[in-house]
Design a protein around this motif. Sequence first.
Motif, mmCIF file in Angstrom:
data_model
loop_
_atom_site.group_PDB
_atom_site.id
_atom_site.type_symbol
_atom_site.label_atom_id
_atom_site.label_comp_id
_atom_site.label_asym_id
_atom_site.label_seq_id
_atom_site.Cartn_x
_atom_site.Cartn_y
_atom_site.Cartn_z
ATOM 1 N N ALA A 72 1.391 -12.141 -3.832
ATOM 2 C CA ALA A 72 0.386 -11.421 -4.626
ATOM 3 C C ALA A 72 -0.118 -10.161 -3.948
ATOM 4 O O ALA A 72 -0.835 -9.366 -4.576
ATOM 5 C CB ALA A 72 -0.796 -12.343 -4.927
ATOM 6 N N ILE A 73 0.225 -9.932 -2.691
ATOM 7 C CA ILE A 73 -0.368 -8.821 -1.933
ATOM 8 C C ILE A 73 -0.124 -7.483 -2.603
ATOM 9 O O ILE A 73 -1.058 -6.708 -2.860
ATOM 10 C CB ILE A 73 0.169 -8.811 -0.488
ATOM 11 C CG1 ILE A 73 -0.326 -10.035 0.267
ATOM 12 C CG2 ILE A 73 -0.273 -7.534 0.235
ATOM 13 C CD1 ILE A 73 0.308 -10.213 1.637
ATOM 14 N N ALA A 74 1.138 -7.171 -2.883
ATOM 15 C CA ALA A 74 1.464 -5.854 -3.432
ATOM 16 C C ALA A 74 0.777 -5.631 -4.770
ATOM 17 O O ALA A 74 0.258 -4.531 -5.040
ATOM 18 C CB ALA A 74 2.987 -5.712 -3.582
ATOM 19 N N GLU A 75 0.750 -6.654 -5.620
ATOM 20 C CA GLU A 75 0.125 -6.520 -6.937
ATOM 21 C C GLU A 75 -1.372 -6.288 -6.812
ATOM 22 O O GLU A 75 -1.934 -5.406 -7.485
ATOM 23 C CB GLU A 75 0.388 -7.781 -7.760
ATOM 24 C CG GLU A 75 -0.246 -7.752 -9.153
ATOM 25 C CD GLU A 75 -0.015 -9.042 -9.918
ATOM 26 O OE1 GLU A 75 -0.586 -9.182 -11.013
ATOM 27 O OE2 GLU A 75 0.729 -9.905 -9.416
ATOM 28 N N VAL A 76 -2.029 -7.047 -5.943
ATOM 29 C CA VAL A 76 -3.472 -6.885 -5.759
ATOM 30 C C VAL A 76 -3.792 -5.485 -5.244
ATOM 31 O O VAL A 76 -4.706 -4.814 -5.748
ATOM 32 C CB VAL A 76 -4.005 -7.960 -4.791
ATOM 33 C CG1 VAL A 76 -5.434 -7.643 -4.355
ATOM 34 C CG2 VAL A 76 -3.954 -9.336 -5.438
ATOM 35 N N VAL A 77 -3.051 -5.045 -4.259
ATOM 36 C CA VAL A 77 -3.300 -3.732 -3.658
ATOM 37 C C VAL A 77 -3.077 -2.614 -4.668
ATOM 38 O O VAL A 77 -3.837 -1.641 -4.732
ATOM 39 C CB VAL A 77 -2.407 -3.546 -2.418
ATOM 40 C CG1 VAL A 77 -2.433 -2.102 -1.933
ATOM 41 C CG2 VAL A 77 -2.857 -4.483 -1.302
ATOM 42 N N ALA A 78 -2.047 -2.749 -5.500
ATOM 43 C CA ALA A 78 -1.723 -1.709 -6.477
ATOM 44 C C ALA A 78 -2.781 -1.577 -7.556
ATOM 45 O O ALA A 78 -2.931 -0.509 -8.165
ATOM 46 C CB ALA A 78 -0.361 -2.005 -7.113
ATOM 47 N N GLU A 79 -3.558 -2.624 -7.794
ATOM 48 C CA GLU A 79 -4.563 -2.599 -8.858
ATOM 49 C C GLU A 79 -5.859 -1.896 -8.438
ATOM 50 O O GLU A 79 -6.724 -1.628 -9.283
ATOM 51 C CB GLU A 79 -4.902 -4.028 -9.285
ATOM 52 C CG GLU A 79 -3.763 -4.735 -10.015
ATOM 53 C CD GLU A 79 -4.081 -6.195 -10.289
ATOM 54 O OE1 GLU A 79 -5.063 -6.711 -9.686
ATOM 55 O OE2 GLU A 79 -3.352 -6.819 -11.087
ATOM 56 N N LEU A 80 -5.996 -1.582 -7.153
ATOM 57 C CA LEU A 80 -7.269 -1.085 -6.639
ATOM 58 C C LEU A 80 -7.192 0.377 -6.234
ATOM 59 O O LEU A 80 -6.115 0.922 -5.983
ATOM 60 C CB LEU A 80 -7.700 -1.931 -5.433
ATOM 61 C CG LEU A 80 -7.787 -3.443 -5.682
ATOM 62 C CD1 LEU A 80 -8.166 -4.164 -4.396
ATOM 63 C CD2 LEU A 80 -8.776 -3.756 -6.792
ATOM 64 N N TYR A 81 -8.350 1.002 -6.166
ATOM 65 C CA TYR A 81 -8.481 2.366 -5.663
ATOM 66 C C TYR A 81 -8.976 2.297 -4.224
ATOM 67 O O TYR A 81 -9.945 1.595 -3.916
ATOM 68 C CB TYR A 81 -9.463 3.165 -6.515
ATOM 69 C CG TYR A 81 -9.025 3.330 -7.943
ATOM 70 C CD1 TYR A 81 -8.061 4.279 -8.287
ATOM 71 C CD2 TYR A 81 -9.566 2.537 -8.955
ATOM 72 C CE1 TYR A 81 -7.642 4.432 -9.600
ATOM 73 C CE2 TYR A 81 -9.146 2.686 -10.270
ATOM 74 C CZ TYR A 81 -8.190 3.626 -10.582
ATOM 75 O OH TYR A 81 -7.775 3.767 -11.889
ATOM 76 N N TRP A 82 -8.312 3.057 -3.354
ATOM 77 C CA TRP A 82 -8.628 3.027 -1.936
ATOM 78 C C TRP A 82 -9.100 4.386 -1.463
ATOM 79 O O TRP A 82 -8.686 5.418 -2.001
ATOM 80 C CB TRP A 82 -7.409 2.576 -1.129
ATOM 81 C CG TRP A 82 -6.895 1.233 -1.550
ATOM 82 C CD1 TRP A 82 -5.876 0.981 -2.417
ATOM 83 C CD2 TRP A 82 -7.416 -0.037 -1.154
ATOM 84 N NE1 TRP A 82 -5.701 -0.364 -2.581
ATOM 85 C CE2 TRP A 82 -6.637 -1.022 -1.817
ATOM 86 C CE3 TRP A 82 -8.443 -0.458 -0.302
ATOM 87 C CZ2 TRP A 82 -6.855 -2.380 -1.649
ATOM 88 C CZ3 TRP A 82 -8.660 -1.812 -0.131
ATOM 89 C CH2 TRP A 82 -7.877 -2.755 -0.803
ATOM 90 N N ARG A 83 -9.931 4.407 -0.442
ATOM 91 C CA ARG A 83 -10.462 5.647 0.097
ATOM 92 C C ARG A 83 -9.568 6.182 1.213
ATOM 93 O O ARG A 83 -8.932 5.423 1.942
ATOM 94 C CB ARG A 83 -11.874 5.434 0.657
ATOM 95 C CG ARG A 83 -12.859 4.882 -0.337
ATOM 96 C CD ARG A 83 -14.273 4.888 0.224
ATOM 97 N NE ARG A 83 -14.416 4.182 1.476
ATOM 98 C CZ ARG A 83 -14.607 2.864 1.579
ATOM 99 N NH1 ARG A 83 -14.628 2.114 0.485
ATOM 100 N NH2 ARG A 83 -14.756 2.303 2.761
ATOM 101 N N LYS A 84 -9.571 7.483 1.376
ATOM 102 C CA LYS A 84 -8.837 8.104 2.475
ATOM 103 C C LYS A 84 -9.430 7.640 3.799
ATOM 104 O O LYS A 84 -10.650 7.669 3.995
ATOM 105 C CB LYS A 84 -8.905 9.623 2.370
ATOM 106 C CG LYS A 84 -8.070 10.336 3.421
ATOM 107 C CD LYS A 84 -8.100 11.838 3.220
ATOM 108 C CE LYS A 84 -7.237 12.549 4.267
ATOM 109 N NZ LYS A 84 -7.251 14.018 4.077
ATOM 110 N N GLY A 85 -8.573 7.180 4.682
ATOM 111 C CA GLY A 85 -9.021 6.724 5.995
ATOM 112 C C GLY A 85 -9.459 5.279 6.054
ATOM 113 O O GLY A 85 -9.689 4.734 7.143
#
Length: 288
Positions: A72-85
């Motif tokens: 599930a890691i890749a799917e969970v990560v792809a669904e979210l917005y992440w900040r630079k740094g």
Amino acid sequence: MITIGFIGAGTVGTALAVRLSQKGYPVVAVFSRTRASAERLAGMVDVCRVCGAAQEVADTADLVFVTTPDDAIAEVVAELYWRKGQRVIHCSGADSVDTLEEAREDGALVGGFHPLQTFASVTHAIENIPGSTFALEAEEPVLSTLRDMAVALGGDWVKLNAEDKVLYHAAAVMACNYFVTLVKLATDLWGTFGAPPEQATKALQPLLRGTLNNIANVGLPNCLTGPIARGDLGTIRKHLAALERAAPEVLSAYRELGLHTVPIALAKGTIDEERAHELRELLKEDNR
């Protein structure tokens, strides 16, 4: 100090959260699809908020551990917005940080932090983590952050490349999971003379502890004992005959493990090449 969040509150995530919190790392947010798991984790650390969505963790913490099941890691990560740094870390033993690519594309810094340990339950995981070795896959500055965490947890660390991860994890499976399998096979053999599994397991434990102590204190190959280390062909013949008669389903495993044990005995220096050849011939399937 950087703030930490967890997406996934299973055994590994909870154990890491508890131990990192005890070492002064502020664990501030957790999300789990099972709210009870998130509440359990939050209740075991100081000032941790249970979030209603994974994005809340990503919005709150400087470093986010994604401790979901590996698939599930890749799917969970792809669904979210992440900040630079921002730091985004998974704890998979077999997967590389490529599964965090979507976070990296958003500008996050990614890494892998795998505790080389067995986690039968949350309680046992919390007990077992200190002193473990941690497999790190990251570049600076994330590598230093993860290295400092490993040291804070009382552990050692090893840096792996992406192509190293699968064989590293296979080694862990052989040393841990298949060790359980070997013990199960041994207790089953006790069943052939009427001993219940509980008695067999209790009886074998001092032997197992002694073996581990020898590995730790004497080291390979000199810690090897037993008939192959002695070049005892007669005992091996007796084992093979008894297994063929009473437990034929174990015979192939016994032969294969024996063949892998012969080179250890050779390296120890307690058998010579001639005796090693005789042992191999005896253990080969086609010589039954």
